[in-house]
Write an enzyme that holds these catalytic residues in place. Structure first.
Site, mmCIF file in Angstrom:
data_model
loop_
_atom_site.group_PDB
_atom_site.id
_atom_site.type_symbol
_atom_site.label_atom_id
_atom_site.label_comp_id
_atom_site.label_asym_id
_atom_site.label_seq_id
_atom_site.Cartn_x
_atom_site.Cartn_y
_atom_site.Cartn_z
ATOM 1 N N CYS A 149 0.804 -1.220 0.000
ATOM 2 C CA CYS A 149 0.000 0.000 0.000
ATOM 3 C C CYS A 149 0.841 1.276 0.000
ATOM 4 C CB CYS A 149 -0.913 0.027 1.220
ATOM 5 S SG CYS A 149 -2.008 -1.394 1.362
ATOM 6 N N CYS A 186 -0.252 2.766 6.386
ATOM 7 C CA CYS A 186 0.305 1.449 6.655
ATOM 8 C C CYS A 186 0.349 0.675 5.349
ATOM 9 C CB CYS A 186 -0.529 0.712 7.698
ATOM 10 S SG CYS A 186 -2.255 0.454 7.223
ATOM 11 N N HIS A 199 -9.256 2.997 -2.573
ATOM 12 C CA HIS A 199 -7.861 2.675 -2.289
ATOM 13 C C HIS A 199 -7.271 1.862 -3.439
ATOM 14 C CE1 HIS A 199 -4.215 1.551 -0.420
ATOM 15 N NE2 HIS A 199 -4.643 0.607 0.406
#
Length: 386
Positions: free
Chosen positions: A86, A370, A340
């Site tokens: 990510c 994170c 996302h």
């Protein structure tokens, strides 16, 4: 000004994977789209670009950045694909900044691309020859549940910081409300580049935010792990599964000045951290603390924050631990609402910070998140006053 600088920042609208507008648009085309637009808006010519660093996630088998450079007609420009799950998009910004500051390049495009809809599916075999689809366990020495992000990112963080489901649902609803308000007000116009679709159409507006979301609706959703008592993570307080891309052009101040190129922002610093994979969600806190330490900034020096909403528990925990004013965090929504697109999210967050701080007359912004497997990343920028 002794920092690397950003001279353009663009992103595509974010699509909903598998059923949205970008379901048939490959990562390579998304990458080409933002690469071309970022260079056009930078004031540099394509032949003045030294390198392309594009974040990718879960693709493998190729070099997405090099493909995009060639597709954009820049056959003499190399490309490097980067993967930190990510946080890949934030790490791409840091790699580009380090490269230009070290003198290894003068102008670098940094970005991230995610096409979950068209990504190849991994098939792997275990020791006895059984085949499985999807990602293999990252940490086979841990319990199987430790590889489930709803646990390691969402639920474990909620439990650790005593964050209730109601608090997460409230955050998620507000995220949608902020994103919808921003879209309707045309806030994202300056940062967006339309994507040409296979049917001849054009995708121009983020499609994931829900205008009718409410706390009552989110409260009615079942937990993702009903077999775990008190499990508080639902599809409503988690991020979307999305497609999209973003890119920045990074250079040194003296190079920008010599070319008469407008500086949009300085890159003050960046960080990457690792934590116990069971507590992956806490890495957003550690990454933010580290980038503040490296830049000499205090929390109160930061005007705007982007904290990726992989799960709503993460920004709630970051705000509580760092004492952040929630009115300055994700002011136009984030993962729960905008979505996302994994490898693109870090660069998308940075892009949004650049443009929003410019609208506000300058200031300091920090993006933190994170990342899978117990990682995190952060970038700090300063937008000069006009």
């Amino acid at each position: 000004m002794n920092n690397a600088v950003i001279v353009s920042a663009v992103r595509t609208p974010i699509g909903t994977s598998f059923k949205g507008s970008l379901q048939s648009v490959r990562a390579e085309e998304l990458a080409r789209t933002v690469l071309v637009a970022a260079i056009e808006r930078s004031g540099f010519r394509p032949d003045e670009i030294d390198d392309v660093v594009l974040a990718e996630s879960l693709y493998g088998g190729g070099d997405l950045a090099r493909h995009a450079a060639v597709a954009a007609g820049m056959v003499r420009v190399p490309g490097m694909a980067l993967n930190r799950h990510c946080a890949s998009g934030l790490s791409a910004v840091g790699v580009a900044a380090a490269s230009v500051l070290a003198g290894g390049a003068d102008v670098v495009v940094a970005g991230g691309v995610q096409s979950t809809s068209t990504a190849p599916e991994l098939v792997w075999r275990d020791a006895v020859g059984d085949e499985f689809r999807g990602m293999p366990p990252t940490f086979p020495h841990t319990a199987e549940a430790d590889d489930d992000v709803t646990l390691t990112v969402g639920f474990n963080v909620a439990e650790k910081f005593a964050i209730s489901r109601e608090a997460m649902d409230i955050w998620a609803v507000r995220s949608h409300q902020r994103a919808v308000a921003a879209i309707e007000a045309g806030v994202f116009v300056d940062e967006l580049v339309a994507v040409s679709l296979p049917d001849g159409g054009s995708f121009q507006v983020d499609e994931h935010p829900r205008r009718t979301t409410s706390e009552a609706k989110l409260a009615s959703l079942p937990p993702l792990h009903p077999e775990i008592g008190g499990f508080s993570i639902t599809a409503g307080n988690a991020s979307g599964i999305n497609d999209g891309a973003a890119a920045l052009v990074v250079t040194r101040p003296e190079v920008a000045a010599a070319q008469g190129v407008t500086v949009m922002a300085e890159i003050l610093g960046w960080s990457a951290v690792g934590v116990d994979p069971r507590w992956t969600g806490t890495a957003a806190i550690d990454a933010a603390v580290r980038v503040l330490e490296r830049t000499g900034l205090a929390v109160d020096d930061v005007d705007l924050w982007e904290v990726n909403e992989a799960f709503a528990s993460v920004p709630v925990a970051v705000c509580r631990e760092l004492g952040l004013d929630e009115s300055r965090v994700n002011v136009h929504g984030s993962g729960c609402s905008l979505g996302h697109p994994v490898a693109a999210s870090g660069t998308r967050m940075t892009t949004t910070l650049v443009h929003e701080l410019r609208r506000r007359g300058g200031g300091i912004g920090v993006a933190t998140m994170c990342a899978g497997g117990g990682q995190g990343g952060a970038v700090a920028i300063r937008v000069p006053a006009p």
